[in-house]
Design a protein around this motif. Structure first.
Motif, PDB file in Angstrom:
ATOM      1  N   VAL A  22       0.843  -1.056  -0.006  1.00 36.65           N
ATOM      2  CA  VAL A  22      -0.048   0.003   0.098  1.00 36.65           C
ATOM      3  C   VAL A  22       0.995   1.196  -0.023  1.00 36.65           C
ATOM      4  O   VAL A  22       0.630   2.257  -0.751  1.00 36.65           O
ATOM      5  CB  VAL A  22      -0.787   0.038   1.159  1.00 36.65           C
ATOM      6  CG1 VAL A  22      -1.789   1.108   1.330  1.00 36.65           C
ATOM      7  CG2 VAL A  22      -1.912  -1.273   1.080  1.00 36.65           C
ATOM      8  N   ALA A  23       1.976   1.328   0.711  1.00 36.92           N
ATOM      9  CA  ALA A  23       2.812   2.605   0.853  1.00 36.92           C
ATOM     10  C   ALA A  23       3.584   2.657  -0.528  1.00 36.92           C
ATOM     11  O   ALA A  23       3.886   3.940  -0.650  1.00 36.92           O
ATOM     12  CB  ALA A  23       3.917   2.309   2.146  1.00 36.92           C
ATOM     13  N   MET A  24       3.789   1.553  -1.115  1.00 36.72           N
ATOM     14  CA  MET A  24       4.355   1.813  -2.452  1.00 36.72           C
ATOM     15  C   MET A  24       3.620   2.718  -3.567  1.00 36.72           C
ATOM     16  O   MET A  24       4.278   3.264  -4.122  1.00 36.72           O
ATOM     17  CB  MET A  24       4.503   0.236  -3.169  1.00 36.72           C
ATOM     18  CG  MET A  24       5.892  -0.055  -3.168  1.00 36.72           C
ATOM     19  SD  MET A  24       6.119  -1.862  -4.184  1.00 36.72           S
ATOM     20  CE  MET A  24       4.669  -1.818  -5.415  1.00 36.72           C
ATOM     21  N   LYS A  25       2.290   2.668  -3.194  1.00 30.38           N
ATOM     22  CA  LYS A  25       1.382   3.750  -4.054  1.00 30.38           C
ATOM     23  C   LYS A  25       1.754   5.130  -3.622  1.00 30.38           C
ATOM     24  O   LYS A  25       1.050   6.034  -4.542  1.00 30.38           O
ATOM     25  CB  LYS A  25      -0.046   3.164  -3.943  1.00 30.38           C
ATOM     26  CG  LYS A  25      -0.243   1.871  -4.228  1.00 30.38           C
ATOM     27  CD  LYS A  25       0.064   1.465  -5.658  1.00 30.38           C
ATOM     28  CE  LYS A  25      -0.530   0.128  -5.624  1.00 30.38           C
ATOM     29  NZ  LYS A  25       0.005  -0.284  -7.065  1.00 30.38           N
ATOM     30  N   LEU A  29       7.242   8.804  -1.288  1.00 27.98           N
ATOM     31  CA  LEU A  29       7.980   7.781  -0.846  1.00 27.98           C
ATOM     32  C   LEU A  29       8.669   6.986  -1.876  1.00 27.98           C
ATOM     33  O   LEU A  29       8.216   6.461  -3.045  1.00 27.98           O
ATOM     34  CB  LEU A  29       7.195   6.799   0.107  1.00 27.98           C
ATOM     35  CG  LEU A  29       6.443   7.321   1.290  1.00 27.98           C
ATOM     36  CD1 LEU A  29       5.447   6.120   1.960  1.00 27.98           C
ATOM     37  CD2 LEU A  29       7.003   7.973   2.115  1.00 27.98           C
ATOM     38  N   ALA A  30       9.935   6.944  -1.768  1.00 29.75           N
ATOM     39  CA  ALA A  30      10.661   6.046  -2.718  1.00 29.75           C
ATOM     40  C   ALA A  30      10.365   4.525  -2.397  1.00 29.75           C
ATOM     41  O   ALA A  30      10.400   4.090  -1.371  1.00 29.75           O
ATOM     42  CB  ALA A  30      12.245   6.310  -2.370  1.00 29.75           C
ATOM     43  N   SER A  32      12.586   2.192  -2.809  1.00 29.47           N
ATOM     44  CA  SER A  32      13.661   1.528  -1.959  1.00 29.47           C
ATOM     45  C   SER A  32      13.477   1.745  -0.275  1.00 29.47           C
ATOM     46  O   SER A  32      13.674   0.872   0.486  1.00 29.47           O
ATOM     47  CB  SER A  32      14.972   1.978  -2.387  1.00 29.47           C
ATOM     48  OG  SER A  32      14.933   3.390  -2.268  1.00 29.47           O
ATOM     49  N   THR A  33      13.153   2.833  -0.081  1.00 26.31           N
ATOM     50  CA  THR A  33      12.601   3.224   1.461  1.00 26.31           C
ATOM     51  C   THR A  33      11.752   2.587   1.951  1.00 26.31           C
ATOM     52  O   THR A  33      11.736   1.937   3.117  1.00 26.31           O
ATOM     53  CB  THR A  33      12.557   4.899   1.634  1.00 26.31           C
ATOM     54  OG1 THR A  33      13.493   5.416   1.025  1.00 26.31           O
ATOM     55  CG2 THR A  33      12.348   5.094   3.047  1.00 26.31           C
ATOM     56  N   VAL A  34      10.583   2.222   1.418  1.00 25.61           N
ATOM     57  CA  VAL A  34       9.245   1.627   1.665  1.00 25.61           C
ATOM     58  C   VAL A  34       9.940   0.044   1.973  1.00 25.61           C
ATOM     59  O   VAL A  34       9.691  -0.504   2.871  1.00 25.61           O
ATOM     60  CB  VAL A  34       8.208   1.566   0.497  1.00 25.61           C
ATOM     61  CG1 VAL A  34       7.104   0.594   0.892  1.00 25.61           C
ATOM     62  CG2 VAL A  34       7.551   3.199   0.500  1.00 25.61           C
ATOM     63  N   TRP A  35      10.510  -0.353   1.151  1.00 26.11           N
ATOM     64  CA  TRP A  35      10.848  -1.716   1.099  1.00 26.11           C
ATOM     65  C   TRP A  35      12.106  -2.016   2.068  1.00 26.11           C
ATOM     66  O   TRP A  35      12.320  -3.151   2.588  1.00 26.11           O
ATOM     67  CB  TRP A  35      11.120  -2.450  -0.068  1.00 26.11           C
ATOM     68  CG  TRP A  35       9.894  -2.588  -0.756  1.00 26.11           C
ATOM     69  CD1 TRP A  35       9.292  -2.113  -2.031  1.00 26.11           C
ATOM     70  CD2 TRP A  35       8.677  -3.304  -0.474  1.00 26.11           C
ATOM     71  NE1 TRP A  35       7.950  -2.460  -2.402  1.00 26.11           N
ATOM     72  CE2 TRP A  35       7.539  -3.438  -1.344  1.00 26.11           C
ATOM     73  CE3 TRP A  35       8.473  -4.408   0.622  1.00 26.11           C
ATOM     74  CZ2 TRP A  35       6.321  -3.884  -1.097  1.00 26.11           C
ATOM     75  CZ3 TRP A  35       7.197  -4.876   0.915  1.00 26.11           C
ATOM     76  CH2 TRP A  35       6.246  -4.681   0.007  1.00 26.11           C
ATOM     77  N   THR A  36      12.810  -1.195   2.328  1.00 31.06           N
ATOM     78  CA  THR A  36      14.130  -1.324   3.400  1.00 31.06           C
ATOM     79  C   THR A  36      13.185  -1.317   4.655  1.00 31.06           C
ATOM     80  O   THR A  36      13.827  -2.127   5.343  1.00 31.06           O
ATOM     81  CB  THR A  36      15.090  -0.132   3.278  1.00 31.06           C
ATOM     82  OG1 THR A  36      15.435  -0.108   1.890  1.00 31.06           O
ATOM     83  CG2 THR A  36      15.997  -0.226   4.355  1.00 31.06           C
ATOM     84  N   VAL A  37      12.204  -0.368   4.983  1.00 30.56           N
ATOM     85  CA  VAL A  37      11.795  -0.186   6.409  1.00 30.56           C
ATOM     86  C   VAL A  37      10.837  -1.432   6.456  1.00 30.56           C
ATOM     87  O   VAL A  37      11.066  -2.039   7.407  1.00 30.56           O
ATOM     88  CB  VAL A  37      10.975   1.096   6.256  1.00 30.56           C
ATOM     89  CG1 VAL A  37       9.951   1.281   7.647  1.00 30.56           C
ATOM     90  CG2 VAL A  37      12.016   1.996   6.527  1.00 30.56           C
ATOM     91  N   SER A  38      10.018  -1.883   5.567  1.00 31.17           N
ATOM     92  CA  SER A  38       9.325  -3.172   5.543  1.00 31.17           C
ATOM     93  C   SER A  38       9.841  -4.397   5.945  1.00 31.17           C
ATOM     94  O   SER A  38       9.531  -5.215   6.514  1.00 31.17           O
ATOM     95  CB  SER A  38       8.243  -3.106   4.354  1.00 31.17           C
ATOM     96  OG  SER A  38       7.477  -2.233   4.174  1.00 31.17           O
TER      97      SER A  38
END
Length: 118
Positions: A22-25, A29-30, A32-38
């Motif tokens: 959801v945050a990817m949308k 937000l980048a 890479s940042t979303v998936w690093t944190v997740s």
């Protein structure tokens, strides 16, 4: 306690992954940042499954619950889901300790009721 807490953490693992989708949308937000944190949060969920019975394991679990609720500032639904998982975490810790105490009590009764084979 380990089984209940681990079940809660594995549920959180999946919820964090879906929240990442959801945050990817969000265009601010980048990816890479979303998936690093997740990814770090998901890794911590799995790691805590093994650490929950060690000293500080439950406290780390509470820290993860707070972070999950705070993630609601990025994905608003996470305020609700974080609160639900915090309640599940509390129940897992509270009732898990009671189950562990009951198991120990029953094991002690079983040991004292068996005759010694000397």
């Amino acid at each position: 306690m380990r089984t209940l807490c681990s079940s809660t953490l594995i549920g959180e693992f999946f919820v964090i992954g879906f929240a990442g989708l959801v945050a990817m949308k969000d265009p601010d937000l980048a990816m890479s940042t979303v998936w690093t944190v997740s990814g770090i949060a998901m890794f911590l969920c799995v790691l805590l499954c093994g650490l929950v019975t060690r000293p500080g394991g439950v406290a780390l679990g509470w820290a993860l619950q707070i972070a999950l609720i705070a993630s609601g500032f990025i994905v608003p639904t996470m305020f609700f889901l974080g609160a639900i998982f915090a309640a599940l975490w509390w129940a897992s810790v509270h009732y898990g300790k009671k189950v562990d105490e009951a198991k120990a009590r029953f094991a002690g009764q079983a040991d004292s009721s068996t005759p010694d084979a000397a």
